[in-house]
Design an enzyme around this catalytic site. Sequence first.
Site, PDB file in Angstrom:
ATOM      1  N   HIS A 232      -2.575   1.935  -6.030  1.00 38.35           N
ATOM      2  CA  HIS A 232      -3.526   2.808  -5.331  1.00 38.35           C
ATOM      3  C   HIS A 232      -4.910   2.185  -5.192  1.00 38.35           C
ATOM      4  O   HIS A 232      -5.480   2.211  -4.104  1.00 38.35           O
ATOM      5  CB  HIS A 232      -3.632   4.188  -5.972  1.00 38.35           C
ATOM      6  CG  HIS A 232      -4.331   5.161  -5.083  1.00 38.35           C
ATOM      7  ND1 HIS A 232      -3.707   5.797  -4.038  1.00 38.35           N
ATOM      8  CD2 HIS A 232      -5.624   5.547  -5.021  1.00 38.35           C
ATOM      9  CE1 HIS A 232      -4.561   6.548  -3.385  1.00 38.35           C
ATOM     10  NE2 HIS A 232      -5.749   6.417  -3.968  1.00 38.35           N
ATOM     11  N   TYR A 236      -8.236   0.721  -1.794  1.00 43.76           N
ATOM     12  CA  TYR A 236      -9.690   0.677  -1.650  1.00 43.76           C
ATOM     13  C   TYR A 236     -10.202  -0.762  -1.616  1.00 43.76           C
ATOM     14  O   TYR A 236     -11.263  -1.027  -1.043  1.00 43.76           O
ATOM     15  CB  TYR A 236     -10.342   1.483  -2.776  1.00 43.76           C
ATOM     16  CG  TYR A 236      -9.903   2.922  -2.741  1.00 43.76           C
ATOM     17  CD1 TYR A 236     -10.297   3.760  -1.696  1.00 43.76           C
ATOM     18  CD2 TYR A 236      -9.039   3.439  -3.696  1.00 43.76           C
ATOM     19  CE1 TYR A 236      -9.859   5.065  -1.622  1.00 43.76           C
ATOM     20  CE2 TYR A 236      -8.594   4.746  -3.629  1.00 43.76           C
ATOM     21  CZ  TYR A 236      -9.003   5.553  -2.582  1.00 43.76           C
ATOM     22  OH  TYR A 236      -8.561   6.839  -2.494  1.00 43.76           O
ATOM     23  N   HIS A 383       0.706   8.176   6.986  1.00 47.87           N
ATOM     24  CA  HIS A 383      -0.625   8.264   6.392  1.00 47.87           C
ATOM     25  C   HIS A 383      -1.250   6.883   6.239  1.00 47.87           C
ATOM     26  O   HIS A 383      -2.390   6.657   6.640  1.00 47.87           O
ATOM     27  CB  HIS A 383      -0.539   8.973   5.040  1.00 47.87           C
ATOM     28  CG  HIS A 383      -1.713   8.706   4.159  1.00 47.87           C
ATOM     29  ND1 HIS A 383      -2.959   9.248   4.400  1.00 47.87           N
ATOM     30  CD2 HIS A 383      -1.854   7.924   3.046  1.00 47.87           C
ATOM     31  CE1 HIS A 383      -3.810   8.831   3.465  1.00 47.87           C
ATOM     32  NE2 HIS A 383      -3.168   8.027   2.646  1.00 47.87           N
ATOM     33  N   PHE A 384      -0.534   5.940   5.629  1.00 49.96           N
ATOM     34  CA  PHE A 384      -1.210   4.668   5.362  1.00 49.96           C
ATOM     35  C   PHE A 384      -1.320   3.782   6.593  1.00 49.96           C
ATOM     36  O   PHE A 384      -2.054   2.804   6.591  1.00 49.96           O
ATOM     37  CB  PHE A 384      -0.647   3.932   4.131  1.00 49.96           C
ATOM     38  CG  PHE A 384       0.794   3.506   4.180  1.00 49.96           C
ATOM     39  CD1 PHE A 384       1.220   2.522   5.044  1.00 49.96           C
ATOM     40  CD2 PHE A 384       1.706   4.059   3.293  1.00 49.96           C
ATOM     41  CE1 PHE A 384       2.537   2.115   5.056  1.00 49.96           C
ATOM     42  CE2 PHE A 384       3.036   3.637   3.297  1.00 49.96           C
ATOM     43  CZ  PHE A 384       3.454   2.665   4.181  1.00 49.96           C
ATOM     44  N   HIS A 385      -0.631   4.137   7.681  1.00 46.23           N
ATOM     45  CA  HIS A 385      -0.930   3.441   8.935  1.00 46.23           C
ATOM     46  C   HIS A 385      -2.250   3.934   9.531  1.00 46.23           C
ATOM     47  O   HIS A 385      -2.856   3.235  10.347  1.00 46.23           O
ATOM     48  CB  HIS A 385       0.216   3.615   9.938  1.00 46.23           C
ATOM     49  CG  HIS A 385       1.327   2.627   9.743  1.00 46.23           C
ATOM     50  ND1 HIS A 385       2.342   2.815   8.848  1.00 46.23           N
ATOM     51  CD2 HIS A 385       1.546   1.406  10.302  1.00 46.23           C
ATOM     52  CE1 HIS A 385       3.168   1.775   8.874  1.00 46.23           C
ATOM     53  NE2 HIS A 385       2.702   0.904   9.738  1.00 46.23           N
ATOM     54  N   ARG A 446      11.843   7.803   4.787  1.00 52.00           N
ATOM     55  CA  ARG A 446      11.229   6.505   5.005  1.00 52.00           C
ATOM     56  C   ARG A 446      12.137   5.427   4.427  1.00 52.00           C
ATOM     57  O   ARG A 446      13.136   5.716   3.782  1.00 52.00           O
ATOM     58  CB  ARG A 446       9.857   6.462   4.314  1.00 52.00           C
ATOM     59  CG  ARG A 446       9.938   6.647   2.813  1.00 52.00           C
ATOM     60  CD  ARG A 446       8.596   6.714   2.114  1.00 52.00           C
ATOM     61  NE  ARG A 446       7.869   5.475   2.157  1.00 52.00           N
ATOM     62  CZ  ARG A 446       6.917   5.123   1.287  1.00 52.00           C
ATOM     63  NH1 ARG A 446       6.598   5.959   0.298  1.00 52.00           N
ATOM     64  NH2 ARG A 446       6.286   3.978   1.386  1.00 52.00           N
ATOM     65  N   ARG A 447      11.788   4.170   4.670  1.00 56.44           N
ATOM     66  CA  ARG A 447      12.435   3.020   4.042  1.00 56.44           C
ATOM     67  C   ARG A 447      13.934   2.969   4.294  1.00 56.44           C
ATOM     68  O   ARG A 447      14.710   2.610   3.414  1.00 56.44           O
ATOM     69  CB  ARG A 447      12.204   3.036   2.524  1.00 56.44           C
ATOM     70  CG  ARG A 447      10.774   2.789   2.109  1.00 56.44           C
ATOM     71  CD  ARG A 447      10.620   2.999   0.632  1.00 56.44           C
ATOM     72  NE  ARG A 447       9.398   2.401   0.116  1.00 56.44           N
ATOM     73  CZ  ARG A 447       8.950   2.562  -1.116  1.00 56.44           C
ATOM     74  NH1 ARG A 447       9.630   3.300  -1.958  1.00 56.44           N
ATOM     75  NH2 ARG A 447       7.836   1.984  -1.506  1.00 56.44           N
TER      76      ARG A 447
END
Length: 581
Positions: A232, A236, A383-385, A446-447
């Site tokens: 995580h 950042y 989300h992370f895209h 996913r995956r």
Amino acid sequence: MSVEQETFVDRYPQEAELVRRAFLVAFTALGLGALFGIIQALHRTNVLRFIPSTDYYTVLTAHGVLMVIVFTIFYLVGLYQWAITRSLDRSPTNINFTRAWLTLMTVGSALTGITILLGFVDQVGISADVLFTFYAPLQAHPLFYTGLVVFIIGTWLAGVDWFRTWLHWKQDNPDERIPLQTFMVLTSMIMWYVATIGVAVATLFFLLPWSLGFIETVNPLLTRTLFWFFGHPVVYFWLLPAYMLWYTVLPKLAGGRLFSDPLARVVFVLFVLLSTPVGIHHQYVDPGIAEGFKFIAMTNTMFLLLPSLLTAFTVVASMEHGARQRGGEGLFGWLTVLPWRDPAFTGMALAGLMFAAGGFSGMINAGMNINYLIHNTIWVPGHFHLTVGTAVALTFMAGTYWLWPQLTNRRIYSRPIGLLQVVMWFGGMALMSNSMHVAGLYGVPRRTAEPEYAGFDFNTAFGSISELNIQLAVGGTLLFVSTLLFLGNLGLSMGNPKVEGLGQSLPEPLSGASDSPRVLDNMKLWAGIALLLVALAYVLPLGAIIQNGGLFGMGGDAYPVSVLGAFDGLDAVRELLGVVR
């Protein structure tokens, strides 16, 4: 040549060459990652399939590692080398040491990348189809883990180089405040040193010896927890160089100055303190971790909204100040006078807008109760895209349009192509991410290369899964074309003649460093508090995991990634259920 016209390459030619080398590796990874990305998008949606589904997981691993490790971190080290050299106005203490850590990172990336790609060649017997998350029980070839170790050591040495440069500057300027960009570099590296403790322990003491056969088993929950200890905060680590560009370059492009230097420093300190004690929120469904620890991780995660909200305020205020300087008037009229034809400005502004959307979906991921709805669905990559795929990647590409002339003395080949490219990326990601979020709400996993199960339909409140697949395929295609436009535009720029007068200075903030308390510059204090918070968040859950499952697990075989035939898969499920009984 006047000082105002000097570019970075004029003043620091060796350092500029190293920054370009780092960017070259980053953009090579970007191109390859985009290729694997479009293969996934078309294969998964059944629009175009030219690889067997057994190779899908090699593609998925390559896309993840190349994009979120190699591209982002090589761009980061290049940007940070530029930033610390420019803001301290001095060369590294030893330029050969700088070359050494960049070489180590490159060698490590090559080892890991080649190991992944060899998964396409069955005859070789080398593969690493373990996905970006690479924790047990999936097992990769030892070269994969060796490359990761070499790469991480290279990043650690980069931090040593930057801290050493700052300390030498401090000796010459004992009463000066740390320049803002240098402050951002140093705090980012403190966070990186803390965060990589987990992945270094997992790789060196468990995964690498396990893959070499030195130990027979590992504790899967332990390696998973150690990965998310790193997994995580690394988000950042990708994001903070984008923040650096938003805070220091975007206000200039808008025609103004940064609104508040102190607020920027507070934001980076908050990330140092809050980014690491939150990884367990990725493990809400893991039965081996007590609910109380998960609740603590959720609470800590919610605190991370604060630096994001502070950033939104500061960056927008800086843009508005620039627009007012340009003559913008009215409550929203100032938006119309911003330089929307500049691809560097527009790309960063659109990336920030998309990051706001990613923040909202991130709040869903962070909440324990509603996370259960979307866990392990395609919502999560949606989300992370938005975050790493747009807030980070689009900012990096847009920032390159401004920074590249400073590194080469060559103009960008085509600003209109650059503008088309950043807008196309924004539109493509809006389509693709929207389809992922909606499909995730209806349980699409996913995956997996085969998201549609035989004899099972995903019922949607409106539209259909086929329509969502079309969105995903179209969005993915736009992203791939956008990447080609970016790389082509940058490549053609190298054919432009060198010119003078491309130098760009960065204006001082409206509220400068002197307006902030000196305690913000105390790096030892923030590093110590960060380690204390990590200990409070992780010592007890890690102790419980080891007590319940053993340091090296309780036995069991490794599971290299494979796709079984339909009947073999059913037999495997029956056998597993038999064992459970």
